[in-house]
Design an enzyme around this catalytic site. Structure first.
Site, PDB file in Angstrom:
ATOM      1  N   LEU A 199      23.040  -4.099  28.439  1.00 33.71           N
ATOM      2  CA  LEU A 199      23.395  -5.212  29.334  1.00 33.71           C
ATOM      3  C   LEU A 199      24.287  -6.238  28.642  1.00 33.71           C
ATOM      4  O   LEU A 199      24.908  -7.077  29.291  1.00 33.71           O
ATOM      5  CB  LEU A 199      22.127  -5.892  29.872  1.00 33.71           C
ATOM      6  CG  LEU A 199      21.314  -5.062  30.876  1.00 33.71           C
ATOM      7  CD1 LEU A 199      20.018  -5.780  31.230  1.00 33.71           C
ATOM      8  CD2 LEU A 199      22.123  -4.757  32.141  1.00 33.71           C
ATOM      9  N   HIS A 200      24.335  -6.201  27.310  1.00 36.87           N
ATOM     10  CA  HIS A 200      25.231  -7.096  26.561  1.00 36.87           C
ATOM     11  C   HIS A 200      26.659  -6.531  26.479  1.00 36.87           C
ATOM     12  O   HIS A 200      27.560  -7.223  25.994  1.00 36.87           O
ATOM     13  CB  HIS A 200      24.736  -7.279  25.122  1.00 36.87           C
ATOM     14  CG  HIS A 200      23.636  -8.288  24.943  1.00 36.87           C
ATOM     15  ND1 HIS A 200      22.365  -8.111  25.411  1.00 36.87           N
ATOM     16  CD2 HIS A 200      23.627  -9.494  24.319  1.00 36.87           C
ATOM     17  CE1 HIS A 200      21.620  -9.156  25.067  1.00 36.87           C
ATOM     18  NE2 HIS A 200      22.363 -10.017  24.416  1.00 36.87           N
TER      19      HIS A 200
ATOM     20  N   ILE B 111       0.865  -1.181   0.000  1.00 38.87           N
ATOM     21  CA  ILE B 111       0.000   0.000   0.000  1.00 38.87           C
ATOM     22  C   ILE B 111       0.899   1.227   0.000  1.00 38.87           C
ATOM     23  O   ILE B 111       1.812   1.343   0.822  1.00 38.87           O
ATOM     24  CB  ILE B 111      -1.007  -0.008   1.177  1.00 38.87           C
ATOM     25  CG1 ILE B 111      -1.917   1.220   1.107  1.00 38.87           C
ATOM     26  CG2 ILE B 111      -0.336  -0.115   2.533  1.00 38.87           C
ATOM     27  CD1 ILE B 111      -3.211   1.086   1.904  1.00 38.87           C
TER      28      ILE B 111
ATOM     29  N   GLY C 180       3.655   3.760  10.104  1.00 36.57           N
ATOM     30  CA  GLY C 180       2.273   3.610  10.567  1.00 36.57           C
ATOM     31  C   GLY C 180       1.800   4.840  11.331  1.00 36.57           C
ATOM     32  O   GLY C 180       0.801   4.808  12.048  1.00 36.57           O
TER      33      GLY C 180
ATOM     34  N   GLU D 223       4.900   9.782   0.123  1.00 37.31           N
ATOM     35  CA  GLU D 223       5.605  10.315  -1.049  1.00 37.31           C
ATOM     36  C   GLU D 223       6.877  11.022  -0.592  1.00 37.31           C
ATOM     37  O   GLU D 223       6.998  11.376   0.590  1.00 37.31           O
ATOM     38  CB  GLU D 223       4.691  11.302  -1.794  1.00 37.31           C
ATOM     39  CG  GLU D 223       3.412  10.629  -2.251  1.00 37.31           C
ATOM     40  CD  GLU D 223       2.536  11.536  -3.108  1.00 37.31           C
ATOM     41  OE1 GLU D 223       2.859  12.737  -3.250  1.00 37.31           O
ATOM     42  OE2 GLU D 223       1.534  11.009  -3.621  1.00 37.31           O
TER      43      GLU D 223
ATOM     44  N   GLU E 133       4.679  11.190  17.427  1.00 36.62           N
ATOM     45  CA  GLU E 133       4.125  12.550  17.586  1.00 36.62           C
ATOM     46  C   GLU E 133       2.695  12.597  17.020  1.00 36.62           C
ATOM     47  O   GLU E 133       1.798  13.204  17.635  1.00 36.62           O
ATOM     48  CB  GLU E 133       5.015  13.576  16.873  1.00 36.62           C
ATOM     49  CG  GLU E 133       6.401  13.748  17.485  1.00 36.62           C
ATOM     50  CD  GLU E 133       7.343  12.563  17.252  1.00 36.62           C
ATOM     51  OE1 GLU E 133       7.250  11.936  16.180  1.00 36.62           O
ATOM     52  OE2 GLU E 133       8.164  12.248  18.124  1.00 36.62           O
TER      53      GLU E 133
ATOM     54  N   GLN F  24      -6.875  -1.313  13.274  1.00 37.86           N
ATOM     55  CA  GLN F  24      -6.195  -2.605  13.092  1.00 37.86           C
ATOM     56  C   GLN F  24      -4.716  -2.416  12.723  1.00 37.86           C
ATOM     57  O   GLN F  24      -3.855  -3.157  13.191  1.00 37.86           O
ATOM     58  CB  GLN F  24      -6.911  -3.435  12.023  1.00 37.86           C
ATOM     59  CG  GLN F  24      -6.273  -4.792  11.827  1.00 37.86           C
ATOM     60  CD  GLN F  24      -7.196  -5.790  11.196  1.00 37.86           C
ATOM     61  OE1 GLN F  24      -8.323  -5.982  11.654  1.00 37.86           O
ATOM     62  NE2 GLN F  24      -6.748  -6.437  10.143  1.00 37.86           N
ATOM     63  N   GLU F  25      -4.440  -1.422  11.870  1.00 35.27           N
ATOM     64  CA  GLU F  25      -3.043  -1.208  11.456  1.00 35.27           C
ATOM     65  C   GLU F  25      -2.175  -0.846  12.648  1.00 35.27           C
ATOM     66  O   GLU F  25      -1.047  -1.324  12.788  1.00 35.27           O
ATOM     67  CB  GLU F  25      -2.992  -0.092  10.410  1.00 35.27           C
ATOM     68  CG  GLU F  25      -3.616  -0.501   9.094  1.00 35.27           C
ATOM     69  CD  GLU F  25      -3.725   0.644   8.097  1.00 35.27           C
ATOM     70  OE1 GLU F  25      -4.434   0.456   7.105  1.00 35.27           O
ATOM     71  OE2 GLU F  25      -3.120   1.704   8.315  1.00 35.27           O
TER      72      GLU F  25
HETATM   73  C1  LIG Z   1      10.747   1.070   6.991  1.00 35.17           C
HETATM   74  C2  LIG Z   1       9.550   1.901   6.600  1.00 35.17           C
HETATM   75  C3  LIG Z   1       8.442   1.288   6.027  1.00 35.17           C
HETATM   76  C4  LIG Z   1       7.356   2.046   5.604  1.00 35.17           C
HETATM   77  N1  LIG Z   1       6.302   1.436   4.954  1.00 35.17           N
HETATM   78  C5  LIG Z   1       5.355   2.208   4.381  1.00 35.17           C
HETATM   79  C6  LIG Z   1       4.362   1.641   3.526  1.00 35.17           C
HETATM   80  O1  LIG Z   1       4.316   0.421   3.312  1.00 35.17           O
HETATM   81  N2  LIG Z   1       3.472   2.466   2.915  1.00 35.17           N
HETATM   82  C7  LIG Z   1       3.489   3.816   3.120  1.00 35.17           C
HETATM   83  O2  LIG Z   1       2.659   4.496   2.541  1.00 35.17           O
HETATM   84  N3  LIG Z   1       4.394   4.382   3.935  1.00 35.17           N
HETATM   85  C8  LIG Z   1       5.336   3.631   4.554  1.00 35.17           C
HETATM   86  N4  LIG Z   1       6.289   4.195   5.355  1.00 35.17           N
HETATM   87  C9  LIG Z   1       6.262   5.642   5.578  1.00 35.17           C
HETATM   88  C10 LIG Z   1       5.907   6.057   7.011  1.00 35.17           C
HETATM   89  O3  LIG Z   1       4.571   5.756   7.307  1.00 35.17           O
HETATM   90  C11 LIG Z   1       6.254   7.546   7.134  1.00 35.17           C
HETATM   91  O4  LIG Z   1       7.666   7.648   7.086  1.00 35.17           O
HETATM   92  C12 LIG Z   1       5.730   8.153   8.424  1.00 35.17           C
HETATM   93  O5  LIG Z   1       4.329   8.227   8.418  1.00 35.17           O
HETATM   94  C13 LIG Z   1       6.308   9.571   8.671  1.00 35.17           C
HETATM   95  O6  LIG Z   1       6.176  10.372   7.534  1.00 35.17           O
HETATM   96  P1  LIG Z   1       7.442  11.170   6.977  1.00 35.17           P
HETATM   97  O7  LIG Z   1       8.556  10.201   6.841  1.00 35.17           O
HETATM   98  O8  LIG Z   1       7.032  11.927   5.792  1.00 35.17           O
HETATM   99  O9  LIG Z   1       7.847  12.151   8.137  1.00 35.17           O
HETATM  100  P2  LIG Z   1       7.340  13.662   8.285  1.00 35.17           P
HETATM  101  O10 LIG Z   1       5.865  13.691   8.208  1.00 35.17           O
HETATM  102  O11 LIG Z   1       8.118  14.534   7.389  1.00 35.17           O
HETATM  103  O12 LIG Z   1       7.771  13.946   9.792  1.00 35.17           O
HETATM  104  C14 LIG Z   1       9.035  14.493  10.188  1.00 35.17           C
HETATM  105  C15 LIG Z   1       8.956  14.784  11.689  1.00 35.17           C
HETATM  106  O13 LIG Z   1       7.943  15.773  11.916  1.00 35.17           O
HETATM  107  C16 LIG Z   1       7.041  15.300  12.880  1.00 35.17           C
HETATM  108  N5  LIG Z   1       5.706  15.834  12.606  1.00 35.17           N
HETATM  109  C17 LIG Z   1       5.027  15.810  11.435  1.00 35.17           C
HETATM  110  N6  LIG Z   1       3.812  16.329  11.598  1.00 35.17           N
HETATM  111  C18 LIG Z   1       3.720  16.674  12.911  1.00 35.17           C
HETATM  112  C19 LIG Z   1       2.701  17.279  13.712  1.00 35.17           C
HETATM  113  N7  LIG Z   1       1.500  17.609  13.225  1.00 35.17           N
HETATM  114  N8  LIG Z   1       2.971  17.512  15.024  1.00 35.17           N
HETATM  115  C20 LIG Z   1       4.173  17.190  15.546  1.00 35.17           C
HETATM  116  N9  LIG Z   1       5.158  16.616  14.844  1.00 35.17           N
HETATM  117  C21 LIG Z   1       4.936  16.359  13.553  1.00 35.17           C
HETATM  118  C22 LIG Z   1       7.089  13.791  12.757  1.00 35.17           C
HETATM  119  O14 LIG Z   1       6.605  13.149  13.913  1.00 35.17           O
HETATM  120  C23 LIG Z   1       8.565  13.569  12.523  1.00 35.17           C
HETATM  121  O15 LIG Z   1       9.248  13.582  13.758  1.00 35.17           O
HETATM  122  C24 LIG Z   1       7.359   3.445   5.825  1.00 35.17           C
HETATM  123  C25 LIG Z   1       8.458   4.052   6.434  1.00 35.17           C
HETATM  124  C26 LIG Z   1       9.549   3.304   6.806  1.00 35.17           C
HETATM  125  C27 LIG Z   1      10.737   4.019   7.407  1.00 35.17           C
END
Ligand SMILES: Cc1cc2nc3c(=O)[nH]c(=O)nc-3n(C[C@H](O)[C@H](O)[C@H](O)COP(=O)(O)OP(=O)(O)OC[C@H]3O[C@@H](n4cnc5c(N)ncnc54)[C@H](O)[C@@H]3O)c2cc1C
Length: 380
Positions: free
Chosen positions: A340-341, A126, A366, A130, A370, A244-245
Site C-alpha cells: 500500500l506504500h 542462550i 523460536g 549449531e 513447520e 513462555q518463549e
Molecule cells: C535472527 C535469529 C535469531 C536467533 N536466535 C537464536 C538464539 O538466541 N539461540 C538459539 O539457540 N537459536 C537462535 N536462532 C536459531 C533458530 O531458532 C533456528 O534458526 C530455527 O529453530 C530453525 O533451525 P535451522 O535454522 O537449523 O533450520 P532447519 O532446522 O535446518 O530447517 C530448515 C527447514 O526445514 C524445515 N524442517 C525442519 N524440520 C522439519 C520437520 N520435522 N518437518 C517439517 N519441516 C521441517 C524447517 O521448518 C525449515 O523450513 C536464531 C535464528 C535467527 C535467524
C-alpha cells in the site's frame, strides 16, 4: 502510539508501567534506532537505562532482588518495543534467559547473575542452535565432558541473539553424548573464559540492531557447578520454558503487525493518486478492513493467551499455535502494508521497510512455523 483501550489482559499497574516504558524508550531508544541498526547492536548504556527504570527482568522475585511482577509487565515491554520498531534483545533476557537463572539456579548462581541482569550490567544469551542443527535439537554436537571438578566444553553455536553483547551464555551441550536427550545439560559459560570466542556479528536481512552471532568453544574449562538445573536435565528444562518463549514471540508479532497497519493507514490517507487519496480506492479500504479484522481477532486471542499464561495454564501446543498464527499474520500484514506504500515502501527511510525486514524471521526463530504445526498436530 499503540492503542490499548480495549485490552483485557492488563490492569492499571500494567498500564502505568507502559507509561514508564514509553518514557524511557522515547529518551533512550527511539532517537538512536538508526544508530543501533547501523552498529548492529544496542549499546550497554541503553540496557543500563532500562535497568535503572526497572524494565529488565521485572518478574524476578523480591527475595532475589527483583520487583516480583507478573509476566504481563514483560508483555507490555515487548509490545512497546515491537511497536517502536526495535529488535533489541531485551525480550530475550526478560522473557527467556532470566527464568532459567531464577528457576534453576543455585543460590550462588542466582547471587552471581540476577542482580546484574536486572540492572543491565549483565547481558545474557542462550545457545542451542549449531551450524549443523536447529529444529532437530537432539542432534547438537557441542559437548561438555567431565574432567575432575570441571567440564570441558567443545563445539560451536550460531544465530545466537545477544551474542556480541553477552556476558554469560547458557550453552546447551551434551554432558553424556551416549545418552542423547537425556545426556544434555545447560552449562553456563562466562565471556572471557579462555577458549570461548565470539565470532562474527552475522549479516542478516533484518533485525539489524540485534547482535546475532556465532560462538566458538575450544577446550573451555568451567567448574562443574556451572551446570544449571542438574546434569542431564537440559532438554526437560528447555521444554518447560517453551510456552513462555513462544508466547513472547507472538506478543511481539502482534504489536509489530499493528504498527505496520497504522503506518499504512497514515500513508494512504496522505498519498494522492488519480485525484484522490490512495485510501479512498476500494482496494485500499477493503484491504485495510480485512487486515483490521485480523488485528481485532489477534488482540483478543493474545489477551486470552496472556491471561492463560498468567494463570499458569497455557500449554505448549496452545503457545505454539499462538506463535504460528501471530507470526504468519504479521508477515501477511507487513507485506500488504508495504504494498500500500508503493515504491516508498521499498525505501529504508519509511518505517514499513524495517517492519517488513524485521518480521520475516519471526516465522523461523523460536521454532519454525513447520515445527509449530508439528507440535500443534501432536495435540490433536
Ligand atoms: C535472527 C535469529 C535469531 C536467533 N536466535 C537464536 C538464539 O538466541 N539461540 C538459539 O539457540 N537459536 C537462535 N536462532 C536459531 C533458530 O531458532 C533456528 O534458526 C530455527 O529453530 C530453525 O533451525 P535451522 O535454522 O537449523 O533450520 P532447519 O532446522 O535446518 O530447517 C530448515 C527447514 O526445514 C524445515 N524442517 C525442519 N524440520 C522439519 C520437520 N520435522 N518437518 C517439517 N519441516 C521441517 C524447517 O521448518 C525449515 O523450513 C536464531 C535464528 C535467527 C535467524
Amino acid at each position: 502510539m499503540l492503542d490499548t483501550a480495549h485490552r483485557t489482559a492488563y490492569n492499571d499497574d500494567h498500564e502505568a508501567f507502559r507509561d514508564t516504558v514509553r518514557k524511557v524508550f522515547s529518551e533512550h531508544m527511539e532517537p538512536y534506532l538508526d544508530d543501533h541498526e547501523a552498529d548492529g547492536l544496542v549499546p550497554r548504556k541503553a540496557w543500563k537505562a532500562l535497568g535503572e527504570a526497572g524494565m529488565l527482568c521485572p518478574t524476578v522475585k523480591e527475595e532475589n532482588g527483583g520487583l516480583g511482577l507478573d509476566f504481563g509487565f514483560n508483555c507490555v515491554l515487548a509490545e512497546e518495543l515491537a511497536y517502536m520498531g526495535s529488535s533489541a534483545g531485551f525480550t530475550l533476557q526478560n522473557d527467556i534467559t532470566v527464568n532459567y537463572f531464577e528457576r534453576l539456579g543455585s543460590e550462588e548462581q542466582k547471587a552471581k547473575y540476577l542482580p546484574g541482569m536486572i540492572s543491565g550490567d549483565i547481558i545474557s544469551a542462550i545457545a542451542m542452535t549449531e551450524p549443523g542443527t536447529g529444529s532437530d535439537l537432539q542432534g547438537i554436537k557441542t559437548t561438555a565432558i567431565e574432567d575432575g571438578n570441571h567440564l570441558v566444553v567443545n563445539g560451536s553455536k550460531t544465530y545466537i541473539t545477544n551474542g556480541q553483547n553477552a556476558d554469560v551464555v547458557i550453552v546447551v551441550a551434551k554432558t553424556n553424548p551416549a545418552e542423547g536427550a537425556k545426556g544434555t545439560s545447560l552449562v553456563l559459560v562466562d565471556a572471557g573464559t579462555p577458549g570461548f570466542e565470539k565470532g562474527r556479528n552475522l549479516d542478516k536481512i533484518g533485525q539489524h540492531s540485534a547482535d546475532t552471532s556465532e560462538l566458538f568453544f575450544a577446550d573451555v574449562r568451567v567448574p562443574k557447578t556451572n551446570i544449571l538445573g542438574g546434569e542431564g536435565r537440559g532438554f526437560i528444562h528447555l521444554m518447560e520454558e517453551l510456552p513462555q518463549e513462544r508466547l513472547s514471540i507472538a506478543v511481539s508479532a502482534q504489536a509489530g503487525a499493528q504498527r505496520a497497519f497504522d503506518e499504512a493507514v497514515n500513508f494512504t490517507k496522505d498519498r494522492k493518486a488519480f485525484g484522490t487519496t490512495v485510501f479512498e480506492f476500494q482496494n485500499t479500504k477493503f484491504t485495510l478492513a480485512d487486515l483490521k479484522a485480523k488485528l481485532q481477532v489477534g488482540w483478543a486471542h493474545l489477551d486470552w493467551a496472556i491471561a492463560r499464561h498468567l494463570r499458569g495454564e497455557l500449554t505448549t501446543d496452545e503457545a505454539s499455535a499462538a506463535k504460528l498464527w501471530h507470526t504468519e499474520m504479521q508477515w501477511e500484514m507487513v507485506d500488504a502494508c508495504l504494498q500500500l506504500h508503493g515504491g516508498a515502501g521499498y525505501m529504508n527511510e519509511y518505517a514499513i521497510a524495517r517492519l517488513w525486514r524485521d518480521a520475516r524471521v519471526a516465522r523461523i526463530y523460536g521454532g519454525t512455523s513447520e515445527i509449530m504445526k508439528e507440535v500443534v498436530s501432536r495435540a490433536i
